[in-house]
Every structure is written in C-alpha cells, then in structure tokens.
Design a protein around this motif. Structure first.
Motif, PDB file in Angstrom:
ATOM      1  N   ILE A  88       5.247  -5.965   8.876  1.00 51.26           N
ATOM      2  CA  ILE A  88       5.020  -4.714   8.149  1.00 51.26           C
ATOM      3  C   ILE A  88       6.370  -4.059   7.930  1.00 51.26           C
ATOM      4  O   ILE A  88       7.174  -3.927   8.861  1.00 51.26           O
ATOM      5  N   ARG A  89       6.616  -3.635   6.703  1.00 51.61           N
ATOM      6  CA  ARG A  89       7.849  -2.954   6.355  1.00 51.61           C
ATOM      7  C   ARG A  89       7.503  -1.600   5.732  1.00 51.61           C
ATOM      8  O   ARG A  89       6.707  -1.529   4.791  1.00 51.61           O
ATOM      9  N   ALA A  90       8.083  -0.556   6.263  1.00 57.02           N
ATOM     10  CA  ALA A  90       7.877   0.787   5.708  1.00 57.02           C
ATOM     11  C   ALA A  90       9.157   1.246   5.023  1.00 57.02           C
ATOM     12  O   ALA A  90      10.260   0.818   5.376  1.00 57.02           O
ATOM     13  N   THR A 110       4.539   2.803   1.673  1.00 59.40           N
ATOM     14  CA  THR A 110       5.281   4.005   1.292  1.00 59.40           C
ATOM     15  C   THR A 110       4.325   5.182   1.410  1.00 59.40           C
ATOM     16  O   THR A 110       3.250   5.175   0.817  1.00 59.40           O
ATOM     17  N   VAL A 111       4.708   6.185   2.169  1.00 60.65           N
ATOM     18  CA  VAL A 111       3.858   7.357   2.351  1.00 60.65           C
ATOM     19  C   VAL A 111       4.710   8.480   2.930  1.00 60.65           C
ATOM     20  O   VAL A 111       5.768   8.223   3.517  1.00 60.65           O
ATOM     21  N   GLY A 112       4.248   9.707   2.758  1.00 67.05           N
ATOM     22  CA  GLY A 112       4.947  10.854   3.339  1.00 67.05           C
ATOM     23  C   GLY A 112       5.529  11.800   2.316  1.00 67.05           C
ATOM     24  O   GLY A 112       5.609  13.007   2.549  1.00 67.05           O
ATOM     25  N   GLY A 113       5.941  11.268   1.179  1.00 64.36           N
ATOM     26  CA  GLY A 113       6.561  12.109   0.167  1.00 64.36           C
ATOM     27  C   GLY A 113       5.591  13.116  -0.442  1.00 64.36           C
ATOM     28  O   GLY A 113       5.940  14.277  -0.679  1.00 64.36           O
ATOM     29  N   ASN A 114       4.356  12.684  -0.685  1.00 65.12           N
ATOM     30  CA  ASN A 114       3.380  13.592  -1.277  1.00 65.12           C
ATOM     31  C   ASN A 114       2.915  14.660  -0.298  1.00 65.12           C
ATOM     32  O   ASN A 114       2.516  15.746  -0.715  1.00 65.12           O
ATOM     33  N   ARG A 166       9.521  -2.825  10.763  1.00 63.11           N
ATOM     34  CA  ARG A 166      10.857  -2.298  10.530  1.00 63.11           C
ATOM     35  C   ARG A 166      10.833  -1.342   9.348  1.00 63.11           C
ATOM     36  O   ARG A 166       9.925  -1.377   8.514  1.00 63.11           O
ATOM     37  N   VAL A 167      11.864  -0.520   9.282  1.00 63.71           N
ATOM     38  CA  VAL A 167      11.912   0.550   8.277  1.00 63.71           C
ATOM     39  C   VAL A 167      13.168   0.417   7.416  1.00 63.71           C
ATOM     40  O   VAL A 167      14.272   0.255   7.945  1.00 63.71           O
ATOM     41  N   VAL A 177       0.850  -1.189   0.000  1.00 69.00           N
ATOM     42  CA  VAL A 177       0.000   0.000   0.000  1.00 69.00           C
ATOM     43  C   VAL A 177       0.885   1.238   0.000  1.00 69.00           C
ATOM     44  O   VAL A 177       2.009   1.219   0.495  1.00 69.00           O
ATOM     45  N   GLY A 178       0.358   2.324  -0.566  1.00 71.56           N
ATOM     46  CA  GLY A 178       1.134   3.551  -0.553  1.00 71.56           C
ATOM     47  C   GLY A 178       0.949   4.395  -1.793  1.00 71.56           C
ATOM     48  O   GLY A 178      -0.061   4.312  -2.491  1.00 71.56           O
TER      49      GLY A 178
END
Length: 211
Positions: A131-133, A78-82, A167-168, A8-9
C-alpha cells in the motif's frame, strides 16, 4: 503473471488537473509495469471531492471497492485534502484552527480505519501486496493554519509507515514554493507536472516484496 493495481482516493487519484492519460495513476501504473516487468492491470476508483469519511465508508461497505482491494497486489491512496478544504469552506473560507483540528483528528481516525479494513480484507491471502499513500501538499500556502494542518497530517501518515508494506510518498517539499508550476489553473489540483512528480515519488518507494 499479472499484477493488479487498485487506486482509491479523491480528485488526485481521479486525475483532475492533468492532461488526459497523464494523471499520476496512469503514470505510476506504467512505471510499476516497467519495474516489475509484468503486465499491470489497474482500476481507478478515484472520486472527485472524496473525504476521508467517504473513503472509509466505501472501504468498509462498498462491494466494488472491497472486491478490487481484495484482488490488488498494489494499492495507492490519496485522501485528506478535501477534509482540509471543506473545513476552510465551512469556516467562511478562512482557516479556523479549532475547525481544522477537529477535521484533522477525524481524518487520522478514518485513515487508520481504512488501513485496518484493508488488512482484514486481505488477511489469509497468499499473494504479497503493498500500500502506498500520497502525502499532502498545501493548497493554501499563504495560510499558516493550513500549513500546520498539512504538516501534522503528513507526520501522522509517516508514523503509520512500516517498512516496505506501507510507505508514504513525500511530495510536500517538491510543491512548496513551486505552486505555479506544480498546480493547475484552479490553484488546488496538481498540474500535469505535479501529477508526474507524484508518480515519480511513488515509484521511488520501490516494490518489495512484489519484486
């Protein structure tokens, strides 16, 4: 046994910037399959332009998202860049620190909300899951304010890590100073090489307790 992988992202998950079949989701899925030695079925729910607000809404309300997340033993986010990009654009294409601060706080709140919603969704399930970010790189390397946003975002994300379960992947240092090779022609999205770096970083985080 079949493992289910749900990604997702935003556009990174969608695969923007990479050649067809070379986005990090496809690459990471193949790496996971090789490591787990089992077939990995996957669903790519990446949406180009997705913000943390929109991701949180889908994780909480969208039946398709929720169904795939509930069945998944492997999840990437993946999130945060937008959130960063929109804050810059609404500020006249210049990084305004106050606007970026507000965007960052909201993004952090949404990420924590997404993780809590996924935990609740999977509560009582018998199968282990991870979960991997993916941490952020800086799409505006010449702006100190953007670098500060990315650094603070990544610090927050790493602070949520709890051993093997969440983990990231730290990609910041691999992209910094190498933007010409790591980013596509638009200067925002990862190139095919950048996507491979993301997949490799995710793979290096391991798969325990799946195996």
């Amino acid at each position: 046994m079949v493992y289910h992988y749900t990604a997702v992202g935003d556009s990174l998950t969608f695969g923007i910037g990479a050649l067809p079949g070379s986005g990090f989701v496809s690459l990471y899925r193949r790496m996971a399959e090789a490591h787990l030695q089992q077939f990995v079925a996957y669903e790519n729910l990446g949406i180009n332009g997705l913000t943390s607000d929109e991701l949180y809404e889908r994780v909480v309300k969208d039946s398709r998202f929720r169904g795939h997340l509930k069945d998944a033993s492997l999840i990437t986010i993946t999130v945060g860049g937008n959130d960063l990009i929109r804050a810059v654009k609404t500020g006249g294409n210049r990084p305004d620190r106050d606007r970026l601060d507000k965007a960052l706080i909201r993004c952090q709140h949404n990420i924590s909300g997404c993780l809590a919603a996924i935990h609740k969704l999977k509560k009582g399930g018998e199968q282990p899951y991870i979960i991997r970010a993916v941490g952020l790189y800086n799409p505006y390397p010449s702006w100190d304010e953007a670098a500060e946003y990315v650094t603070r975002f990544n610090k927050y994300l790493f602070g949520l890590s709890n051993g093997s379960y969440f983990r990231v992947a730290d990609i910041y240092s691999r992209f910094a100073g190498r933007e010409k090779e790591m980013l596509s022609l638009d200067g925002i999205h990862p190139s095919t090489k950048g996507h491979r770096v993301i997949a490799e970083k995710l793979n290096q985080l391991g798969y325990y307790p799946l195996k």
